[in-house]
Write a protein that holds these residues in place. Structure first.
Motif, PDB file in Angstrom:
ATOM      1  N   PRO A  80      -3.127   3.539  -7.697  1.00 11.75           N
ATOM      2  CA  PRO A  80      -4.133   3.015  -7.093  1.00 11.75           C
ATOM      3  C   PRO A  80      -4.315   1.446  -6.952  1.00 11.75           C
ATOM      4  O   PRO A  80      -4.951   1.804  -5.951  1.00 11.75           O
ATOM      5  CB  PRO A  80      -5.623   4.262  -7.620  1.00 11.75           C
ATOM      6  CG  PRO A  80      -4.896   5.115  -8.015  1.00 11.75           C
ATOM      7  CD  PRO A  80      -2.711   4.647  -8.706  1.00 11.75           C
ATOM      8  N   GLU A  84       0.885   3.995  -3.178  1.00  8.58           N
ATOM      9  CA  GLU A  84       1.188   6.019  -3.070  1.00  8.58           C
ATOM     10  C   GLU A  84       2.460   6.376  -2.902  1.00  8.58           C
ATOM     11  O   GLU A  84       2.429   6.991  -3.775  1.00  8.58           O
ATOM     12  CB  GLU A  84       1.053   5.823  -0.489  1.00  8.58           C
ATOM     13  CG  GLU A  84      -0.377   5.459  -0.088  1.00  8.58           C
ATOM     14  CD  GLU A  84       0.043   5.541   0.249  1.00  8.58           C
ATOM     15  OE1 GLU A  84       0.414   6.131   1.338  1.00  8.58           O
ATOM     16  OE2 GLU A  84      -1.283   5.458   1.745  1.00  8.58           O
ATOM     17  N   LEU A  85       3.824   5.974  -2.962  1.00  8.04           N
ATOM     18  CA  LEU A  85       5.242   6.211  -3.392  1.00  8.04           C
ATOM     19  C   LEU A  85       4.941   6.995  -4.938  1.00  8.04           C
ATOM     20  O   LEU A  85       5.127   7.766  -4.975  1.00  8.04           O
ATOM     21  CB  LEU A  85       5.903   6.289  -2.978  1.00  8.04           C
ATOM     22  CG  LEU A  85       6.738   5.952  -1.191  1.00  8.04           C
ATOM     23  CD1 LEU A  85       7.215   5.021  -0.834  1.00  8.04           C
ATOM     24  CD2 LEU A  85       6.244   7.236  -0.871  1.00  8.04           C
ATOM     25  N   ASP A  89       2.345   6.468  -7.136  1.00  2.60           N
ATOM     26  CA  ASP A  89       0.991   7.332  -7.008  1.00  2.60           C
ATOM     27  C   ASP A  89       0.156   6.079  -8.123  1.00  2.60           C
ATOM     28  O   ASP A  89       0.280   6.473  -8.931  1.00  2.60           O
ATOM     29  CB  ASP A  89       1.372   8.612  -8.074  1.00  2.60           C
ATOM     30  CG  ASP A  89       0.253   9.332  -7.968  1.00  2.60           C
ATOM     31  OD1 ASP A  89      -1.112   8.418  -7.492  1.00  2.60           O
ATOM     32  OD2 ASP A  89       0.330   9.922  -8.938  1.00  2.60           O
ATOM     33  N   GLN A 102      -2.199   0.508  -4.136  1.00  6.53           N
ATOM     34  CA  GLN A 102      -2.117   0.605  -2.854  1.00  6.53           C
ATOM     35  C   GLN A 102      -3.787   0.243  -2.224  1.00  6.53           C
ATOM     36  O   GLN A 102      -3.618  -0.680  -1.758  1.00  6.53           O
ATOM     37  CB  GLN A 102      -2.913   1.587  -3.081  1.00  6.53           C
ATOM     38  CG  GLN A 102      -2.185   2.871  -2.951  1.00  6.53           C
ATOM     39  CD  GLN A 102      -2.832   3.752  -2.847  1.00  6.53           C
ATOM     40  OE1 GLN A 102      -3.834   5.549  -3.286  1.00  6.53           O
ATOM     41  NE2 GLN A 102      -1.641   5.610  -3.278  1.00  6.53           N
ATOM     42  N   GLN A 137       0.675  -1.006   0.355  1.00  2.78           N
ATOM     43  CA  GLN A 137       0.205  -0.244  -0.032  1.00  2.78           C
ATOM     44  C   GLN A 137       1.202   1.192  -0.116  1.00  2.78           C
ATOM     45  O   GLN A 137       0.643   2.496  -0.793  1.00  2.78           O
ATOM     46  CB  GLN A 137      -1.267  -0.253   1.722  1.00  2.78           C
ATOM     47  CG  GLN A 137      -1.612   1.203   0.967  1.00  2.78           C
ATOM     48  CD  GLN A 137      -2.435   0.985   2.652  1.00  2.78           C
ATOM     49  OE1 GLN A 137      -2.751   0.541   3.155  1.00  2.78           O
ATOM     50  NE2 GLN A 137      -3.366   2.171   2.060  1.00  2.78           N
ATOM     51  N   LYS A 138       1.990   1.467   1.043  1.00  2.00           N
ATOM     52  CA  LYS A 138       2.667   2.512   1.147  1.00  2.00           C
ATOM     53  C   LYS A 138       3.997   2.283  -0.593  1.00  2.00           C
ATOM     54  O   LYS A 138       3.897   3.587  -1.429  1.00  2.00           O
ATOM     55  CB  LYS A 138       3.400   2.117   2.483  1.00  2.00           C
ATOM     56  CG  LYS A 138       3.046   2.600   3.388  1.00  2.00           C
ATOM     57  CD  LYS A 138       2.296   3.654   3.386  1.00  2.00           C
ATOM     58  CE  LYS A 138       1.427   4.325   5.165  1.00  2.00           C
ATOM     59  NZ  LYS A 138       1.294   5.435   5.201  1.00  2.00           N
TER      60      LYS A 138
END
Length: 59
Positions: free
Chosen positions: A28, A23-24, A26, A31, A19-20
């Protein structure tokens, strides 16, 4: 501890990392996959916890 508890905890951690990472970068999709893996890991760990409680109760 039984194998379901261990595998569940590992899936939860792997899901958090995924998930992280999503996020890093970008993403989805990554994530969402990470969150799904966390849910799966938590469910498996809870199943393992229940098995352990039943095992302890029958002693």
């Amino acid at each position: 501890m039984n194998t379901d508890q261990i595998k569940g905890a590992l899936k939860d951690v792997a899901g958090k990392v995924q998930q992280k990472t999503g996020e890093l970068i970008d993403s989805p999709e990554q994530q969402a996959k990470g969150v799904a893996k966390q849910v799966e890991g938590t469910a498996q760990k809870n199943y393992g916890d229940a098995k352990e409680k039943i095992k302890d109760a029958t002693k």
